[in-house]
Design a protein around this motif. Structure first.
Motif, PDB file in Angstrom:
ATOM      1  N   LEU A 127       0.850  -1.191   0.000  1.00 58.95           N
ATOM      2  CA  LEU A 127       0.000   0.000   0.000  1.00 58.95           C
ATOM      3  C   LEU A 127       0.884   1.240   0.000  1.00 58.95           C
ATOM      4  CD1 LEU A 127      -2.831   1.302   0.319  1.00 58.95           C
ATOM      5  CD2 LEU A 127      -2.581   1.027   2.781  1.00 58.95           C
ATOM      6  N   SER A 128       0.466   2.251  -0.740  1.00 50.74           N
ATOM      7  CA  SER A 128       1.158   3.538  -0.725  1.00 50.74           C
ATOM      8  C   SER A 128       0.121   4.642  -0.661  1.00 50.74           C
ATOM      9  CB  SER A 128       2.038   3.700  -1.973  1.00 50.74           C
ATOM     10  OG  SER A 128       1.252   3.660  -3.150  1.00 50.74           O
ATOM     11  N   GLY A 129       0.524   5.801  -0.153  1.00 54.76           N
ATOM     12  CA  GLY A 129      -0.439   6.893  -0.046  1.00 54.76           C
ATOM     13  C   GLY A 129       0.143   8.098   0.667  1.00 54.76           C
ATOM     14  N   LYS A 130      -0.755   8.946   1.104  1.00 55.38           N
ATOM     15  CA  LYS A 130      -0.385  10.190   1.784  1.00 55.38           C
ATOM     16  C   LYS A 130      -1.014  10.196   3.167  1.00 55.38           C
ATOM     17  CE  LYS A 130      -0.705  15.239   1.261  1.00 55.38           C
ATOM     18  NZ  LYS A 130      -1.197  16.325   0.371  1.00 55.38           N
ATOM     19  N   GLY A 131      -0.183  10.383   4.186  1.00 53.37           N
ATOM     20  CA  GLY A 131      -0.660  10.415   5.563  1.00 53.37           C
ATOM     21  C   GLY A 131      -0.567  11.804   6.165  1.00 53.37           C
ATOM     22  N   THR A 132      -1.113  11.924   7.368  1.00 52.54           N
ATOM     23  CA  THR A 132      -1.125  13.203   8.076  1.00 52.54           C
ATOM     24  C   THR A 132      -0.609  13.010   9.494  1.00 52.54           C
ATOM     25  OG1 THR A 132      -3.080  13.894   6.812  1.00 52.54           O
ATOM     26  CG2 THR A 132      -2.551  15.146   8.801  1.00 52.54           C
ATOM     27  N   TYR A 133       0.306  13.883   9.919  1.00 56.51           N
ATOM     28  CA  TYR A 133       0.749  13.878  11.318  1.00 56.51           C
ATOM     29  C   TYR A 133      -0.355  14.538  12.136  1.00 56.51           C
ATOM     30  CZ  TYR A 133       5.415  12.722   9.590  1.00 56.51           C
ATOM     31  OH  TYR A 133       6.479  12.092   8.986  1.00 56.51           O
ATOM     32  N   ILE A 134      -0.892  13.815  13.124  1.00 60.05           N
ATOM     33  CA  ILE A 134      -2.051  14.336  13.840  1.00 60.05           C
ATOM     34  C   ILE A 134      -1.725  14.860  15.231  1.00 60.05           C
ATOM     35  CG2 ILE A 134      -3.736  12.985  12.550  1.00 60.05           C
ATOM     36  CD1 ILE A 134      -3.708  10.919  14.768  1.00 60.05           C
ATOM     37  N   ALA A 135      -0.695  14.335  15.865  1.00 58.81           N
ATOM     38  CA  ALA A 135      -0.338  14.835  17.200  1.00 58.81           C
ATOM     39  C   ALA A 135       1.015  14.256  17.595  1.00 58.81           C
ATOM     40  CB  ALA A 135      -1.391  14.448  18.225  1.00 58.81           C
ATOM     41  N   GLY A 136       1.923  15.146  17.931  1.00 62.68           N
ATOM     42  CA  GLY A 136       3.220  14.689  18.440  1.00 62.68           C
ATOM     43  C   GLY A 136       3.902  13.717  17.510  1.00 62.68           C
ATOM     44  N   ASN A 137       3.955  12.469  17.933  1.00 55.34           N
ATOM     45  CA  ASN A 137       4.668  11.448  17.166  1.00 55.34           C
ATOM     46  C   ASN A 137       3.729  10.427  16.526  1.00 55.34           C
ATOM     47  OD1 ASN A 137       3.824  10.303  19.535  1.00 55.34           O
ATOM     48  ND2 ASN A 137       5.738   9.226  19.976  1.00 55.34           N
ATOM     49  N   ARG A 138       2.522  10.857  16.179  1.00 59.11           N
ATOM     50  CA  ARG A 138       1.562   9.947  15.547  1.00 59.11           C
ATOM     51  C   ARG A 138       1.215  10.400  14.125  1.00 59.11           C
ATOM     52  NH1 ARG A 138      -3.716   8.868  18.578  1.00 59.11           N
ATOM     53  NH2 ARG A 138      -3.612  11.106  19.022  1.00 59.11           N
ATOM     54  N   GLY A 139       0.908   9.444  13.295  1.00 53.26           N
ATOM     55  CA  GLY A 139       0.485   9.724  11.925  1.00 53.26           C
ATOM     56  C   GLY A 139      -0.722   8.872  11.579  1.00 53.26           C
ATOM     57  N   GLU A 140      -1.511   9.322  10.623  1.00 55.84           N
ATOM     58  CA  GLU A 140      -2.736   8.606  10.276  1.00 55.84           C
ATOM     59  C   GLU A 140      -2.960   8.635   8.764  1.00 55.84           C
ATOM     60  OE1 GLU A 140      -6.891   8.588  12.514  1.00 55.84           O
ATOM     61  OE2 GLU A 140      -6.769  10.289  11.128  1.00 55.84           O
ATOM     62  N   PHE A 141      -3.515   7.557   8.245  1.00 54.93           N
ATOM     63  CA  PHE A 141      -3.895   7.476   6.830  1.00 54.93           C
ATOM     64  C   PHE A 141      -5.323   6.957   6.732  1.00 54.93           C
ATOM     65  CE2 PHE A 141      -4.506   4.402   3.318  1.00 54.93           C
ATOM     66  CZ  PHE A 141      -4.532   5.291   2.252  1.00 54.93           C
ATOM     67  N   LYS A 142      -6.142   7.618   5.899  1.00 54.80           N
ATOM     68  CA  LYS A 142      -7.498   7.160   5.618  1.00 54.80           C
ATOM     69  C   LYS A 142      -7.686   7.107   4.106  1.00 54.80           C
ATOM     70  CE  LYS A 142      -9.707   8.792   9.873  1.00 54.80           C
ATOM     71  NZ  LYS A 142     -10.787   9.650  10.453  1.00 54.80           N
ATOM     72  N   ASP A 143      -8.023   5.927   3.611  1.00 51.97           N
ATOM     73  CA  ASP A 143      -8.189   5.715   2.181  1.00 51.97           C
ATOM     74  C   ASP A 143      -9.508   6.318   1.707  1.00 51.97           C
ATOM     75  OD1 ASP A 143      -7.918   4.818  -0.377  1.00 51.97           O
ATOM     76  OD2 ASP A 143      -8.374   2.722   0.062  1.00 51.97           O
ATOM     77  N   LYS A 144      -9.457   7.140   0.660  1.00 50.34           N
ATOM     78  CA  LYS A 144     -10.657   7.775   0.131  1.00 50.34           C
ATOM     79  C   LYS A 144     -11.534   6.799  -0.647  1.00 50.34           C
ATOM     80  CE  LYS A 144      -8.514  12.349  -0.277  1.00 50.34           C
ATOM     81  NZ  LYS A 144      -8.154  13.452  -1.218  1.00 50.34           N
TER      82      LYS A 144
END
Length: 315
Positions: A250-267
């Motif tokens: 899987l590849s995509g674009k994620g977002t840093y949401i707080a401190g040292n965490r990142g999140e990805f949600k597939d459209k």
């Protein structure tokens, strides 16, 4: 005399109507997009086009004119046929999609046939095309295409091996609203050599503190690269578990949401991933159904160790 004139006029009109061809079928008349759509058989998702379908004989009377190709550009079959080779084009199916609409066109010469998957926007503008099915490639393989109900396009290359065995390679693509495609996963039953992972984002910048390659063994990687701004990141994930019996990519674009965490949600689906970064390590957890991108018996999860970057030699 008047009666004879009327009879002759009637015969003339009948002959003219009988000989008149529909737009796009050799009539020489300008082809509107409505006319163009009418030439295709309606289809629905899931949709499949394979080599057997391309081998079916289509009457020459159904071939498209050059005027019919103006919606698809004159480079539809460029690179797939020899220069000067006579090629005929046949409309196959039209299928409505979520981001784009799909049209399939068959191009045939004396030696082979190729099926093209064309992407058009919702207003009927031609965007792009990919060669999606063949009756035979130069390496002896054949190609087929599947589009599932989630609009994921799967291109399958099948090669017959000795001993009755078959080698399969499946590439899964997401189609973007502008007609471009994004490779989201590759499956193959061919042999895999340790340490050999193709990373499509390898050369992208890695200046952010969390950017880099994180490994779990020789065949599992989470690659993180800089996004377009400090709040985003690009990623590529490829893993192989259970001696290669369960794989995911899987590849995509994620977002840093707080401190040292990142999140990805597939459209395109319910798939979601959570990344937890720490000193020299990232832990991944699946927070949505990502079955379209992995085997059914494994998940996007686990802890990966950051790989040390090679120091550049001083000039």
């Amino acid at each position: 005399m008047k009666r004879i004139f009327l009879v002759l006029l009637t015969i003339g009109l009948f002959a003219a109507c009988k000989s008149k061809k529909p737009a796009g079928r050799g009539s020489g008349e300008p082809l509107t997009f409505e006319d163009f759509q009418a030439l295709f058989t309606p289809g629905a998702l899931p949709y499949k086009l394979n080599s057997d379908s391309l081998m079916l004989k289509v009457p020459d009377s159904l071939a498209l004119d050059t005027s019919g190709l103006k919606f698809l550009t004159d480079t539809l079959s460029k690179g797939d046929f020899a220069k000067g080779e006579r090629v005929k084009y046949y409309p196959l199916h039209k299928v409505k999609g979520s981001q784009v609409d799909y049209f399939t066109v068959k191009a045939s010469s004396r030696n082979k046939s190729v099926g093209y998957l064309c992407f058009l926007d919702k207003k009927g503008k031609y965007l792009n095309r990919i060669s999606a099915a063949t009756t035979g490639n130069s390496d002896g393989s054949v190609t087929s295409v599947n589009i599932d109900t989630k609009n994921v396009v799967k291109i399958t290359n099948e090669t017959k091996l000795s001993g009755g065995k078959t080698a399969l390679k499946e590439d899964f693509y997401m189609v973007n609203p502008d007609g471009t495609t994004t490779l989201i996963m590759t499956n193959s039953n061919g042999p895999t050599n340790a340490g050999q992972i193709f990373n499509p984002i390898d050369t992208l910048p890695r200046k952010h503190k969390f950017s880099g390659d994180y490994m779990s063994g020789d065949l599992s990687i989470i690659s993180i690269r800089d996004g377009s701004d400090p709040k985003t990141f690009l990623f590529f994930i490829s893993f192989s578990k259970d001696n290669g019996n369960c794989k995911g990519e899987l590849s995509g674009k994620g977002t840093y949401i707080a401190g040292n965490r990142g999140e990805f949600k597939d459209k395109e689906s319910s798939c979601g991933l959570m990344f937890q970064f720490s000193s020299g390590r990232v832990t991944m957890k699946e927070i949505g159904g990502c079955g379209a991108y992995r085997g059914i018996k494994c998940f996007f999860e686990g802890s990966y160790v950051k790989k040390a970057e090679k120091k550049k030699k001083k000039a």
